[in-house]
Design an enzyme around this catalytic site. Structure first.
Site, PDB file in Angstrom:
ATOM      1  N   GLU A  15       0.845  -1.205   0.000  1.00 46.10           N
ATOM      2  CA  GLU A  15       0.000   0.000   0.000  1.00 46.10           C
ATOM      3  C   GLU A  15       0.876   1.249   0.000  1.00 46.10           C
ATOM      4  O   GLU A  15       1.859   1.319   0.730  1.00 46.10           O
ATOM      5  CB  GLU A  15      -0.873  -0.022   1.256  1.00 46.10           C
ATOM      6  CG  GLU A  15      -1.785   1.182   1.370  1.00 46.10           C
ATOM      7  CD  GLU A  15      -2.799   1.017   2.498  1.00 46.10           C
ATOM      8  OE1 GLU A  15      -3.466  -0.034   2.567  1.00 46.10           O
ATOM      9  OE2 GLU A  15      -2.886   1.943   3.313  1.00 46.10           O
ATOM     10  N   ALA A  49     -10.442  11.901   1.865  1.00 45.75           N
ATOM     11  CA  ALA A  49     -11.649  12.654   1.488  1.00 45.75           C
ATOM     12  C   ALA A  49     -11.345  14.149   1.487  1.00 45.75           C
ATOM     13  O   ALA A  49     -10.648  14.635   2.371  1.00 45.75           O
ATOM     14  CB  ALA A  49     -12.763  12.359   2.483  1.00 45.75           C
ATOM     15  N   ASP A 107     -12.514   8.093   7.753  1.00 47.38           N
ATOM     16  CA  ASP A 107     -12.659   8.801   9.030  1.00 47.38           C
ATOM     17  C   ASP A 107     -12.878  10.276   8.742  1.00 47.38           C
ATOM     18  O   ASP A 107     -12.618  10.737   7.635  1.00 47.38           O
ATOM     19  CB  ASP A 107     -11.405   8.585   9.890  1.00 47.38           C
ATOM     20  CG  ASP A 107     -11.344   7.147  10.391  1.00 47.38           C
ATOM     21  OD1 ASP A 107     -12.398   6.606  10.765  1.00 47.38           O
ATOM     22  OD2 ASP A 107     -10.242   6.562  10.368  1.00 47.38           O
ATOM     23  N   ALA A 125     -19.234   1.802   4.663  1.00 49.79           N
ATOM     24  CA  ALA A 125     -18.631   1.172   3.479  1.00 49.79           C
ATOM     25  C   ALA A 125     -19.699   0.365   2.744  1.00 49.79           C
ATOM     26  O   ALA A 125     -19.742   0.344   1.510  1.00 49.79           O
ATOM     27  CB  ALA A 125     -17.477   0.275   3.924  1.00 49.79           C
ATOM     28  N   TYR A 145     -10.949  -5.595  10.966  1.00 47.64           N
ATOM     29  CA  TYR A 145     -10.207  -5.180  12.162  1.00 47.64           C
ATOM     30  C   TYR A 145      -9.992  -6.349  13.126  1.00 47.64           C
ATOM     31  O   TYR A 145     -10.897  -6.693  13.901  1.00 47.64           O
ATOM     32  CB  TYR A 145     -10.973  -4.024  12.858  1.00 47.64           C
ATOM     33  CG  TYR A 145     -11.133  -2.882  11.886  1.00 47.64           C
ATOM     34  CD1 TYR A 145     -10.207  -1.860  11.821  1.00 47.64           C
ATOM     35  CD2 TYR A 145     -12.177  -2.900  10.941  1.00 47.64           C
ATOM     36  CE1 TYR A 145     -10.310  -0.862  10.869  1.00 47.64           C
ATOM     37  CE2 TYR A 145     -12.287  -1.905   9.988  1.00 47.64           C
ATOM     38  CZ  TYR A 145     -11.350  -0.895   9.946  1.00 47.64           C
ATOM     39  OH  TYR A 145     -11.441   0.079   8.986  1.00 47.64           O
ATOM     40  N   HIS A 149     -13.143  -2.923  15.322  1.00 45.51           N
ATOM     41  CA  HIS A 149     -13.116  -1.520  14.903  1.00 45.51           C
ATOM     42  C   HIS A 149     -13.321  -0.638  16.145  1.00 45.51           C
ATOM     43  O   HIS A 149     -14.178  -0.936  16.991  1.00 45.51           O
ATOM     44  CB  HIS A 149     -14.216  -1.246  13.866  1.00 45.51           C
ATOM     45  CG  HIS A 149     -14.161   0.152  13.343  1.00 45.51           C
ATOM     46  ND1 HIS A 149     -14.898   1.179  13.883  1.00 45.51           N
ATOM     47  CD2 HIS A 149     -13.406   0.704  12.364  1.00 45.51           C
ATOM     48  CE1 HIS A 149     -14.622   2.303  13.229  1.00 45.51           C
ATOM     49  NE2 HIS A 149     -13.719   2.041  12.295  1.00 45.51           N
ATOM     50  N   LYS A 165     -21.342  -6.651   5.073  1.00 42.94           N
ATOM     51  CA  LYS A 165     -20.543  -5.965   4.047  1.00 42.94           C
ATOM     52  C   LYS A 165     -20.046  -6.969   3.004  1.00 42.94           C
ATOM     53  O   LYS A 165     -20.091  -6.715   1.811  1.00 42.94           O
ATOM     54  CB  LYS A 165     -19.384  -5.297   4.795  1.00 42.94           C
ATOM     55  CG  LYS A 165     -18.536  -4.356   4.040  1.00 42.94           C
ATOM     56  CD  LYS A 165     -17.775  -3.415   4.977  1.00 42.94           C
ATOM     57  CE  LYS A 165     -16.520  -4.005   5.579  1.00 42.94           C
ATOM     58  NZ  LYS A 165     -15.642  -2.981   6.200  1.00 42.94           N
ATOM     59  N   GLN A 176      -6.661  -4.230   9.199  1.00 43.29           N
ATOM     60  CA  GLN A 176      -5.914  -3.177   9.884  1.00 43.29           C
ATOM     61  C   GLN A 176      -4.582  -3.788  10.319  1.00 43.29           C
ATOM     62  O   GLN A 176      -4.491  -5.011  10.490  1.00 43.29           O
ATOM     63  CB  GLN A 176      -6.736  -2.743  11.113  1.00 43.29           C
ATOM     64  CG  GLN A 176      -6.120  -1.670  11.969  1.00 43.29           C
ATOM     65  CD  GLN A 176      -5.887  -0.393  11.186  1.00 43.29           C
ATOM     66  OE1 GLN A 176      -4.910  -0.321  10.442  1.00 43.29           O
ATOM     67  NE2 GLN A 176      -6.766   0.577  11.340  1.00 43.29           N
TER      68      GLN A 176
END
Ligand code: FAD
Length: 285
Positions: A15, A49, A107, A125, A145, A149, A165, A176
């Site tokens: 990433e 964002a 977030d 999500a 997570y 979370h 999801k 995570q």
């Protein structure tokens, strides 16, 4: 598409994040030119964002897909997203040949008021996933997570929403960061028992400087095993020794995960090619 990469073997991905300053875009291209030599199964690019930085995600994803010739996974967040911006991002990505996205809630950015955050178009999500799916064939991943979370009140609740999801259209999950593999194995046990069957990529964050641990833990809420605290206590004062010890810790973590049949390893590179290459050398090479 990333879908075609899955096999019996553990897959390797990384990433990166877009640089804050526009001028630094060439730095990330240089980093990617080095990382691509490892032939990762995919490279993901984070999304922030708001602000001009969000546009860089698609630009960098296009570089990964077309110049590095590695599958690119573009992150996108519900926070800050409207129906119009969602469709425009997906249009842009597909035009650039990127067909893999990581659907996230995101977030609250510092620049956003509580009111703006509360009034967002897409809450979770899971609200993004059907919208993405409407845009034709895409590979869609999501986050999970291993230590719950931070906003969830308990495991049951978190796993219930995670399963929802996945059921509405996720192809895989990326965790995570975690520093204790037993935490990951417990999590895998729980989610497999709950009927979540998609591949799960273990998120590995190499801690290469003493002050990095505090920031990472603050952001992720991950617990720190004694072994890692001892490494910081022993080597934290010496940047070179600390870097080597942090890489060695990540290598040991990854090798143990591979031995235990993990679907994928996802390295949070912090845009550092040398660290990523050293981890790869000690594990997959
Ligand atoms: P969700 O799956 O929406 O869950 C958020 C919380 O809401 C959880 O507590 C969940 O249990 C709960 N929940 C879910 N659905 C419901 C529902 N229907 N009703 C009530 N509660 C519900 N952030 C960025 O801004 N940009 C990035 O690029 C980015 N990349 C990331 C990559 C990875 C691999 C990971 C693990 C995280 C990343 N993040 C990123 C951070 C992420 O946006 C935050 O952790 C965020 O708080 C949660 O995102 P999510 O997609 O997991 O949320």
């Amino acid at each position: 598409m990333i879908k075609e990469k899955y096999s019996q073997k553990t897959i390797f991905s990384c990433e990166v994040f877009p640089p804050k300053r526009n001028d630094d875009i060439y730095e990330i291209y240089k980093t990617l030119d080095e990382i691509k030599l490892l032939k990762p199964d995919f490279i993901s690019v984070t999304y922030g964002a708001g602000g001009s930085n969000s546009k860089k995600t698609a630009t960098i994803a296009a570089y990964i897909q077309n110049i590095c010739e590695v599958e690119a996974l573009a992150h996108m967040t519900a926070v800050g997203m409207t129906e119009e911006s969602l469709n425009s991002i997906l249009f842009e990505l597909k035009k650039k040949g990127v067909y893999n996205v990581l659907a996230l809630r995101g977030d609250k950015p510092k620049t956003m008021t509580d009111e703006e955050f509360e009034q967002r178009t897409y809450r979770y999500a899971s609200d993004l996933i059907p919208e993405i799916r409407k845009n034709g064939e895409m590979f869609v991943a999501g986050a999970c997570y291993p230590e719950v979370h931070p906003e969830s009140s308990n495991w049951e609740e978190d796993i219930k929403y995670l399963k929802n999801k996945v059921d509405i259209g996720l192809d895989s999950l990326i965790t995570q960061m975690f520093f204790d593999n037993s935490v990951f194995y417990n999590f895998m046990d729980k989610i497999r028992k709950a009927g979540i069957e998609v591949p799960v990529h273990a998120g590995i964050m190499p801690i290469t400087a003493a002050n990095q641990l505090g920031t990472s833990v603050k952001l992720s809420g991950s617990s720190v095993p004694n072994e890692l605290s001892s490494i910081i206590a022993k080597y934290g004062h010496d940047p070179d020794d600390m870097k080597k010890a942090g890489i060695d810790y990540a290598i040991a973590q990854v090798n143990d995960l591979i031995k235990n049949g993990v679907d994928g390893i996802h390295v949070y590179t912090m845009n550092k090619a040398d660290t990523t290459m050293a981890i790869y050398e000690g594990t997959f090479a």
